[in-house]
Scaffold this motif. Structure first.
Motif, PDB file in Angstrom:
ATOM      1  N   ILE A 109    -121.033 -98.101 -29.296  1.00 41.90           N
ATOM      2  CA  ILE A 109    -119.702 -97.821 -29.830  1.00 41.90           C
ATOM      3  C   ILE A 109    -118.900 -96.928 -28.887  1.00 41.90           C
ATOM      4  CG2 ILE A 109    -118.455 -96.755 -31.743  1.00 41.90           C
ATOM      5  CD1 ILE A 109    -120.815 -97.653 -33.530  1.00 41.90           C
TER       6      ILE A 109
ATOM      7  N   TRP B  76    -124.764 -95.514 -31.535  1.00 49.72           N
ATOM      8  CA  TRP B  76    -123.441 -94.980 -31.272  1.00 49.72           C
ATOM      9  C   TRP B  76    -123.272 -94.637 -29.791  1.00 49.72           C
ATOM     10  CZ3 TRP B  76    -121.668 -90.090 -29.717  1.00 49.72           C
ATOM     11  CH2 TRP B  76    -120.296 -89.913 -29.792  1.00 49.72           C
TER      12      TRP B  76
ATOM     13  N   GLN C 136    -117.506 -98.659 -25.680  1.00 54.79           N
ATOM     14  CA  GLN C 136    -116.461 -99.614 -26.029  1.00 54.79           C
ATOM     15  C   GLN C 136    -115.149 -98.898 -26.330  1.00 54.79           C
ATOM     16  OE1 GLN C 136    -116.429-102.837 -25.759  1.00 54.79           O
ATOM     17  NE2 GLN C 136    -114.379-103.038 -26.574  1.00 54.79           N
ATOM     18  N   GLN C 137    -115.205 -97.780 -27.042  1.00 54.06           N
ATOM     19  CA  GLN C 137    -114.005 -97.009 -27.332  1.00 54.06           C
ATOM     20  C   GLN C 137    -113.388 -96.465 -26.043  1.00 54.06           C
ATOM     21  OE1 GLN C 137    -115.483 -94.096 -30.101  1.00 54.06           O
ATOM     22  NE2 GLN C 137    -114.944 -95.336 -31.885  1.00 54.06           N
TER      23      GLN C 137
END
Length: 112
Positions: A34, A30, A37-38
């Motif tokens: 992730i 995470w 990227q967010q």
């Protein structure tokens, strides 16, 4: 009896360590995959929302032009004198106005 208790205790300990290891892998995944990227998606959305008429931009395909007209989902770029191209707002990858001015300043310093 004592050996059976020891085997069960070791098996329970190994299972707990496996759960901790899997949890750590999920957290690391995470943090490094992730979350960045967010963050990039939010920055791109904010950039797309801040586009204005007259900004010089480059599309994801490398087309450079000045924004002539903006709609909700598309923009019209002037790529040459009286040559217009319609592109999606999401296809505009970055603004060239500020970075282009910095490059022109470097060129002027090099020539001097």
């Amino acid at each position: 009896m004592i050996t059976t208790d020891l085997i069960l205790l070791q098996a329970g300990n190994a299972g707990m360590m496996n759960l901790i290891f899997i949890g750590a892998m999920i957290v690391i995944f995470w943090l490094f995959m992730i979350r960045p990227q967010q963050k990039r998606q939010k920055e791109q959305q904010a950039f797309s929302d801040s586009l204005q008429k007259g900004d010089e931009v480059v599309t994801a395909s490398g087309l450079i032009g000045r924004i002539n007209k903006l709609d909700d989902y598309e923009a019209t770029l002037e790529v040459s004198n009286k040559t217009f191209v319609r592109v999606l707002r999401s296809a505009i990858s970055k603004e060239m106005t500020a970075s282009h001015a910095g490059a022109n300043q470097k060129d002027a310093e090099t020539k001097a």
